[in-house]
Scaffold this motif. Structure first.
Motif, short mmCIF file in Angstrom:
data_model
loop_
_atom_site.label_atom_id
_atom_site.label_comp_id
_atom_site.label_asym_id
_atom_site.label_seq_id
_atom_site.Cartn_x
_atom_site.Cartn_y
_atom_site.Cartn_z
N PHE A 1 51.71 27.38 35.03
CA PHE A 1 50.33 27.55 34.58
C PHE A 1 49.35 27.16 35.70
O PHE A 1 48.36 27.86 35.94
CB PHE A 1 50.09 26.68 33.34
N TYR A 2 49.64 26.05 36.40
CA TYR A 2 48.73 25.60 37.45
C TYR A 2 48.83 26.43 38.71
O TYR A 2 47.97 26.33 39.58
CB TYR A 2 48.98 24.12 37.76
N ARG A 3 49.85 27.27 38.82
CA ARG A 3 49.96 28.13 40.00
C ARG A 3 49.31 29.49 39.80
O ARG A 3 49.28 30.30 40.72
CB ARG A 3 51.44 28.32 40.35
N VAL A 4 48.81 29.76 38.63
CA VAL A 4 48.14 31.04 38.39
C VAL A 4 46.87 31.11 39.22
O VAL A 4 46.06 30.18 39.24
CB VAL A 4 47.81 31.22 36.89
N GLU A 5 46.69 32.21 39.94
CA GLU A 5 45.47 32.43 40.72
C GLU A 5 44.47 33.20 39.86
O GLU A 5 44.79 34.23 39.29
CB GLU A 5 45.79 33.22 41.98
N ARG A 6 43.26 32.67 39.80
CA ARG A 6 42.24 33.28 38.94
C ARG A 6 40.99 33.59 39.76
O ARG A 6 40.45 32.71 40.43
CB ARG A 6 41.89 32.34 37.78
N LYS A 7 40.55 34.81 39.69
CA LYS A 7 39.32 35.22 40.37
C LYS A 7 38.30 35.64 39.33
O LYS A 7 38.56 36.55 38.51
CB LYS A 7 39.60 36.37 41.34
N LYS A 8 37.13 34.98 39.36
CA LYS A 8 36.10 35.25 38.35
C LYS A 8 34.73 35.48 38.99
O LYS A 8 33.72 35.46 38.28
CB LYS A 8 36.01 34.07 37.37
N ASP A 9 34.70 35.69 40.29
CA ASP A 9 33.42 35.80 40.99
C ASP A 9 33.21 37.20 41.58
O ASP A 9 32.68 37.34 42.70
CB ASP A 9 33.32 34.75 42.09
N PHE A 10 33.62 38.22 40.87
CA PHE A 10 33.42 39.58 41.36
C PHE A 10 31.92 39.88 41.44
O PHE A 10 31.14 39.48 40.57
CB PHE A 10 34.10 40.58 40.44
N LEU A 11 31.53 40.60 42.48
CA LEU A 11 30.11 40.90 42.68
C LEU A 11 29.94 42.32 43.20
O LEU A 11 30.56 42.72 44.19
CB LEU A 11 29.50 39.92 43.68
N CYS A 12 29.14 43.08 42.51
CA CYS A 12 28.74 44.41 42.96
C CYS A 12 27.37 44.71 42.35
O CYS A 12 27.26 44.85 41.12
CB CYS A 12 29.76 45.47 42.54
N LEU A 13 26.36 44.76 43.18
CA LEU A 13 24.98 44.94 42.70
C LEU A 13 24.61 46.42 42.68
O LEU A 13 24.82 47.14 43.66
CB LEU A 13 24.01 44.17 43.58
N GLY B 1 15.66 49.89 37.20
CA GLY B 1 14.75 49.24 38.14
C GLY B 1 15.12 47.81 38.51
O GLY B 1 14.40 47.19 39.29
N LYS B 2 16.22 47.28 38.01
CA LYS B 2 16.61 45.90 38.30
C LYS B 2 18.01 45.87 38.92
O LYS B 2 18.88 46.65 38.53
CB LYS B 2 16.59 45.04 37.03
N LEU B 3 18.19 44.95 39.88
CA LEU B 3 19.50 44.76 40.46
C LEU B 3 20.38 44.00 39.48
O LEU B 3 20.02 42.93 39.01
CB LEU B 3 19.41 44.00 41.79
N VAL B 4 21.54 44.58 39.19
CA VAL B 4 22.44 44.00 38.20
C VAL B 4 23.84 43.90 38.81
O VAL B 4 24.30 44.83 39.48
CB VAL B 4 22.49 44.87 36.92
N ASN B 5 24.50 42.76 38.58
CA ASN B 5 25.90 42.63 38.97
C ASN B 5 26.74 43.31 37.91
O ASN B 5 26.99 42.76 36.83
CB ASN B 5 26.28 41.15 39.10
N ILE B 6 27.19 44.51 38.21
CA ILE B 6 27.90 45.31 37.21
C ILE B 6 29.31 44.76 36.93
O ILE B 6 29.95 45.19 35.98
CB ILE B 6 27.99 46.78 37.63
N LEU B 7 29.77 43.83 37.77
CA LEU B 7 31.11 43.27 37.59
C LEU B 7 31.09 41.92 36.90
O LEU B 7 32.15 41.29 36.76
CB LEU B 7 31.82 43.14 38.94
N GLU B 8 29.92 41.48 36.48
CA GLU B 8 29.84 40.18 35.81
C GLU B 8 30.73 40.18 34.57
O GLU B 8 30.70 41.11 33.76
CB GLU B 8 28.39 39.90 35.40
#
Length: 498
Positions: A188-200, A205-212
């Protein structure tokens, strides 16, 4: 070492096993090398080491094994332990070793041993990249491999939703000191987790992080678990072809063009991708009946909740299996909101990219262009929620080789099929405590005193858990009077006043 023989570059024995089985055997023998080489002379230890290393070539004849004859072996052919004072090859001096190789390691067994002795909250454990798990570890920790001899008619083992030891292999290896819970915590502690995806992208008319909201959890399922899951999906595929599944469970459209015709299996509910011949709109068909979730898939769901991939408030009750052949794809779409968020997809057999974008373009059959591509490693789980599920569309371009994905989703309560009954063994699932929660609980359990205030608003009571006694707050005993001191001080004060 009895029976010294010159090793051959090729061995017909290996042809009886596939590449995965040879690799697993290599990892297993690597971990056992210190035991296997105990008491052998140095040259024989080298022979075993090189022979095991040659397995990693997976039947490739280019890896050679050094030969040993009577002149090369430092001891009599009948007893390789004669020159070892303690019956251990470690006793040889470094001066005699002209080889840079570690004869008692193939580069993995010591690392594996160190990993199991580190504290769960050590910095080394948290920052160390994922390492290949040994065959023995996977055999012990693998829920999906459990109960191999207790298959039910559907080909699944009822392991009571836990991970018991495998019957055939575990009996042949010595017991391991670590408990099942400890082994699960290590993975469980060795699982790699990525939660900071970013694509604006600019939306309205507004910049949005579509990967949030997107999350990628790697190595949730081990190689052995993946093999068992893939094998079972292939069984389901065969059952579908033979008509042994309900009509709407299995779908295999004709491949009339590149990118079209992937096989799908639906469990829990029947989802209509487009308006059908009967005029039913896209969405969950309440009147259609499909097969219920197989037990193996429910074991996977429990892993997802227990390992903090999906929240206990959103336990999946349906899934769809996609079987891609080379060139198959999934066109751009946003998942129907008759399925609540989050939902997730698990990848098997081959790695591929999934594209995201608010405006995905179709370039050609099975070819798309998008703002951001995310690789999906084998055994990984991609979780979709937030903007990643509702603002950005996603698609899977034509895959280069066969691939299987299993998407787990929870139906909206109001959209469930007629007569639907919740799965009893998927109720009340709770996640595994992480290190912070575990530490907090341990600290609370060590606290022997708690303060309780009476219902009438009086002074709090102190409960001594060790003695099982309850008494008033000690401070309250003197709250209504002034301390007067010892009697002799009171008599002295009275004489001075008079």
């Amino acid at each position: 070492m009895n029976g010294h023989a010159k090793a051959q570059n090729t061995d017909a024995f290996l042809l009886n096993y596939d590449d995965n089985e040879v690799r697993i055997a290599s990892e297993f023998l690597s971990n056992w090398l210190p035991f296997l080489a105990r008491g052998l002379c140095k040259s024989c230890t080298h022979t075993i080491s090189h022979r095991i290393r040659s397995l990693r070539s997976e039947r490739d004849a280019t890896v050679s094994t050094p030969s040993i004859d009577a002149n090369h072996c430092k001891e009599d052919l009948g007893d390789c332990t004669a020159g070892s004072a303690n019956g251990n090859a470690d006793n040889y001096d470094d001066d005699d070793d002209d080889d840079d190789d570690n004869t008692h390691s193939l580069g993995s067994w010591k690392d594996e041993a160190d990993r199991f002795t580190e504290p769960l909250n050590s910095p080394a454990r948290q920052t160390r990249p994922m390492l290949k798990k040994s065959w023995a570890d996977m055999a012990m920790e693998d829920e999906v491999m459990a109960g191999e001899d207790n298959y039910e008619s559907n080909g699944l083992a009822d392991a009571n939703d836990s991970f018991p030891e495998v019957t055939s292999v575990a009996e042949a290896k010595p017991k391991v000191a670590l408990s099942r819970d400890q082994r699960e915590c290590i993975r469980f502690y060795r699982v790699e987790r990525k939660k900071d995806f970013l694509c604006l992208e600019r939306i309205n008319g507004k910049l949005v992080n579509i990967l949030e909201g997107l999350e990628l959890h790697k190595a949730i399922f081990s190689a052995a678990e993946q093999k068992r899951i893939v094998s079972y999906v292939e069984q389901l595929d065969e059952m579908g072809k033979k008509g042994q599944l309900k009509a709407r469970t299995y779908t295999a459209p004709q491949k009339w063009m590149r990118g079209k015709g992937r096989i799908t299996l639906q469990f829990g509910c029947c989802y209509n991708y487009a308006t059908d011949k009967k005029g039913n709109p896209p969405g969950i068909l309440k009147a259609e009946i499909v097969d219920p979730l197989p037990h193996l898939f429910k074991v996977m769901i429990k892993r997802l909740v227990r390992w903090h991939v999906l929240p206990p408030s959103c336990v999946p009750d349906s899934c769809i299996v996609n079987i891609y052949e080379e060139g198959d794809c999934i066109p751009p779409h946003i998942d129907n909101h008759e399925f609540v968020r989050p939902f997730c997809t698990v990848s098997f057999l081959s790695e591929c990219d999934i594209l995201f974008g608010s405006n995905l373009k179709i370039v050609g059959p099975g070819e798309f262009e998008g703002s951001h591509a995310i690789p999906l490693p084998l055994g990984s789980v991609l979780v979709l929620k937030g903007n990643g599920a509702d603002v950005a569309k996603h698609c899977v371009p034509a895959v280069p080789s066969k691939r299987i994905s299993i998407t787990f989703r929870r139906m909206d309560d109001t959209k469930r099929p007629i007569g639907y009954t919740p799965e009893p063994d998927l109720q009340g699932l709770q996640p595994l405590m992480d290190e912070e929660e575990r530490s907090s609980k341990d600290n609370a359990s060590r606290d022997r005193h708690i303060s309780r205030r009476p219902a009438d608003g009086g002074e709090p009571m102190v409960v001594d858990r060790g003695r099982g006694l309850a008494s008033e707050n000690p401070k309250s005993r003197h709250s209504g009077r002034t301390r007067q001191g010892p009697p002799y001080r009171r008599r002295l004060q009275s004489n001075q006043e008079h």
